[in-house]
Design a protein around this motif. Structure first.
Motif: not given
Length: 863
Positions: A88, A94, A105, A228, A230
């Protein structure tokens, strides 16, 4: 008298002084066209089919591109997407993203869905947050609110499921499956995801659930193949701001190792696939147009023959040869404009028709539009083809004397057109080549096609001339029918060149497609399963590797188990040069696009052999080194001693190439483009990849039992049955082959039109023969036998050429382009060739039967 006509010398009605007067050649051409378009049906059909194919393909491609561009935000799920594998985003990463917009996400992974006694199946798990989808609409049946669809109730999370999983495990809505260690209730059937295209190809049905369910499943392990993504929605969604955010991410976090996409190019892989397939279909359309060009030449030749009296009259009245050629070339090009207009109309309407008929079935957004640039290209193809194939037959009439024009009926004069017409022909062909190269996505492929097409035309012309020469030298048969058939093959005005060219191209195309299809089918359904492992196992935790081996050993005591460590990494630079700046060849560009599977090993993997450098010794294995696939290495310009920079787990590692090795990919064993020395990743978290090969070959019952035991004992391990993966690939390839067959059918239809046109062009000569021979006592049966022998001989000789040429073309495509084993299975090819010959003979005899039905008397009066 009021009703009398004015004298011939009296002036007619005066034309207004300001009314423009058309050029004489154009006025004469328009006047002659008042008589209709008799004899130009094949001409119009050939041009219309080819232009419609090119215009239609280009219009659909443009509509797809526009649809992707307009719905890029929906497809991507935001303005910019940052994708990570294995891990992640860190708190700093982030924070960087959240400072630039609203972040949503989505996580992807493969997992096993276990349904108790009903078995287990591989699923493509997609875990989303409560705000999914950030753009577009999620459609399920029944339609549930996100809170109701994904909520945890009685210890089980909810999910939407692909109908294929329900059918595969005999489930219904309300049933439960276990994914990892968490139970999941199937609450709705998944009908549509707005970001489905961006998700890529999967080997299992989709299971859509919440991020909370994924975190509770135990599938998030160090080194697991979890992706993952984003997705960032920018407050300022302008194109400039999108590019600015991407540049800021690369500058601020250069070692993040994420793959970045923007809504400006939401799915570059799909866009490239569309471009490649568009080029292929455009070349098929160009093939149809070039085949149709033979029909154009036949039609123009027949047109000149019908206009022989008019040409003689014009020349006897003092019209220069250039004026005569210009007059009839103008007529031909006006008729060509009509055929091109028909083709453009069909091509323009095609994306609108597809959208109206299949809007609910299309997996990609289609935005029908009129594409003037693409239509102009299609029109240019049509005009240049018409000019190139018409100028030869027209130019030949320039220098023929008036008496020669009349004598041409029975004794055509052999001569080349004047240099000016040959120059026009050369310029038209050069313009066609230039247009094909300029508009091509891959100019190498386009150049190969052009060379192959030119070679095919030249060879077929040679075959026709060879047949005529052979027929001329053979002894005359004693019987009338064979003697007439033999004479028809080489006499002046023989149909041999036209029939050989049109039929030969069609048979060659049919044979090529048949052998390619057979080789692909053999590779996917026969060859690979005999050598490939039966089962693949992904995401085996390193700490459980020994226990997992014991489970497989107990379930299949005689099975062969192979296991290696596996990670994912992205090539970020070669010899210090960023991967984004490298213009790699098309067959190697995929290595630099996205992440790749990588491993480390002390010994040379099975199915590999070193071709440059040397494998590392135990002492060398302690230092960072990499072994690279030799074919891809050569394509990328790499050699021993060069460096490769790979981003793994957020770190950039620059490693020298110790050796290049040849990899036998077709046995589906464990192998990788890059194999690193053990010292490169010592201590890095990873999972293992394992294969199981059963000595007895495929055993569905045993495989299903092993899959279920592995899913129950090791919930985080993903199991893939090779047969299922091959069936998925086979299904995709099958659809592709079907599309290729359908597209190539356009060229085959053009071949049939040309063949029919060639036969129609010989109508006058056949009618003359029939009248004379019937007057001399020949029966209809004897004449039909002669014509059947003629068409049969032409068909047989052309079929032999088509079989040889098609086999060679298929061998080159299969072995050099597709790089798979070539299967010489001529059963389908022979059937295709036989059908083509039957069609040729049938069309020829059908036209001859109509000719033989004419009474001799009306024609004898005019001979």
């Amino acid at each position: 008298m009021h009703g009398s006509l004015p004298p011939l010398s009296a002036p007619g009605p005066r034309r207004p002084a300001n009314r423009p007067r058309l050029p004489l050649t154009l006025r004469l051409a328009l006047r002659e066209l008042r008589g209709g378009l008799r004899g130009f049906a094949v001409f119009l059909a050939c041009l219309a089919i080819g232009v419609a194919a090119i215009a239609g393909v280009s219009s659909v491609s443009r509509s797809l591109t526009d649809g992707l561009a307009r719905q890029g935000r929906i497809i991507l799920g935001g303005d910019v997407a940052f994708s990570l594998i294995h891990r992640e985003a860190s708190p700093a990463e982030r924070a960087f993203l959240e400072a630039r917009g609203r972040v949503s996400v989505v996580a992807f992974t493969r997992a096993m869905a276990v349904a108790g006694e009903k078995g287990a199946a591989l699923v493509e798990l997609k875990a989303v947050g409560p705000d999914y989808p950030a753009a577009g609409d999620l459609v399920t049946e029944p339609g549930l609110a996100r809170a109701d669809l994904f909520a945890e109730r009685d210890g089980a999370f909810g999910a939407a499921v692909d109908p294929a999983l329900l059918a595969r495990l005999d489930l219904k809505l309300g049933d439960r499956v276990t994914v990892g260690t968490v139970p999941i209730v199937l609450r709705a059937v998944l009908q549509s995801e707005p970001d489905k295209i961006a998700n890529g190809l999967g080997f299992g049905p989709r299971l859509l659930t919440s991020e909370a369910a994924l975190r509770a499943s135990g599938l998030i392990q160090p080194g697991s193949l979890n992706r993952w993504v984003y997705r960032v929605q920018l407050a300022d969604p302008s194109d400039a701001r999108v590019e600015q955010v991407i540049a800021e991410a690369k500058a601020a976090l250069p070692e993040a190792g994420w793959e970045i996409r923007s809504r400006l190019n939401a799915d570059p892989r799909f866009s490239r696939s569309v471009e490649r397939f568009t080029q292929f279909l455009t070349l098929v359309g160009l093939t149809a147009l070039m085949v149709g060009g033979v029909g154009v030449a036949n039609a123009v030749r027949g047109f000149v023959e019908r206009k022989r009296t008019s040409i003689a009259t014009l020349k006897s009245l003092g019209a220069p040869g250039g004026r005569v050629v210009g007059l009839y070339l103008t007529q031909v090009m006006l008729i060509a404009a009509l055929g091109i207009a028909i083709g453009l109309s069909v091509g323009t309407a095609l994306p609108f028709a597809i959208e109206a008929a299949f809007a609910d079935l299309l997996p990609v957004p289609l935005s029908p539009t009129v594409a003037p640039g693409q239509l102009l290209v299609a029109a240019l193809y049509g005009f240049l083809t018409a000019l190139a194939f018409a100028i030869g037959p027209l130019g030949r009439a320039h220098d023929v004397a008036v008496s020669g024009l009349f004598r041409d009926t029975v004794d055509p004069e052999r001569r080349w057109p004047r240099p000016r017409y040959l120059a026009i022909l050369g310029l038209a062909l050069a313009a066609l080549v230039a247009l094909a190269l300029v508009t091509a996505f891959d100019r190498k492929v386009a150049l190969i096609f052009i060379v192959a097409a030119g070679l095919a035309f030249a060879l077929l012309r040679g075959v026709a001339l060879g047949l005529m020469a052979l027929a001329r030298r053979l002894p005359r048969p004693a019987r009338a029918a064979p003697r007439l058939a033999l004479a028809n093959l080489h006499r002046p005005g023989a149909l041999t060149p036209s029939i050989v060219l049109s039929l030969g191209l069609g048979i060659t195309l049919l044979v090529t497609l048949s052998l390619i299809d057979a080789s692909i089918t053999r590779t996917l359904t026969r060859s690979l399963p005999e050598r490939a492992p039966n089962l693949f196992f992904l995401d085996i935790p390193s700490r459980d590797a020994a226990s997992f081996d014991q489970l497989l050993g107990a379930a299949a005591p005689r099975g062969k188990i192979e296991r290696v460590p596996m990670m994912r990494g992205r090539i970020t630079a070669l010899n210090g040069r960023p991967a984004s700046e490298i213009k790699a060849p098309e067959d190697a560009a995929w290595v630099l696009d996205g992440d790749r599977g990588i491993t480390y090993a002390e010994d040379l993997p099975d199915g590999s052999r070193v071709t440059a450098g040397a494998w590392w010794t135990p002492d060398q294995a302690k230092t960072p080194l990499v072994s690279f696939d030799d074919q891809l290495g050569r394509a990328l310009g790499l050699k021993v001693g060069d460096t490769v920079t790979v981003n793994v787990l957020g770190r950039n590692l620059t490693v020298p190439i110790a050796n290049l090795r040849h990899v036998e990919w077709r046995n589906l064993g464990i192998n990788f483009v890059m194999v690193f020395s053990p010292g490169t990743f010592r201590g890095a978290p990873h999972a293992d990849l394992a294969t199981l090969t059963l000595p007895e070959g495929p055993d569905p019952a045993l495989e299903a039992r092993i899959l279920r035991q592995a899913a129950l004992s090791f919930p985080s391990v993903t199991s893939v049955r090779v047969k299922d993966a091959l069936e998925a690939v086979n299904d995709i390839v099958g659809k592709l082959v079907f599309a290729i067959r359908g597209a190539s059918g356009v060229a085959l239809v053009a071949s049939l039109f040309v063949l029919a046109g060639a036969l129609a062009a010989g109508h006058r000569a056949r009618l003359y023969d029939a009248v004379v021979l019937k007057t001399l006592g020949a029966t209809r049966a004897r004449l039909l036998a002669a014509y059947a022998l003629e068409y049969g001989a032409l068909g047989l000789a052309t079929a032999v050429f088509g079989l040889i040429a098609g086999t060679l073309a298929a061998w080159v495509i299969v072995t050099q382009v597709m790089r798979i084993d070539f299967l010489l299975d001529l059963s389908g090819a022979l059937v295709a060739a036989a059908l083509a010959v039957a069609v040729a003979v049938g069309l020829g005899l059908a036209g001859t039967w109509r000719i033989l039905g004419h009474k001799p008397a009306p024609y004898l009066r005019n001979l």
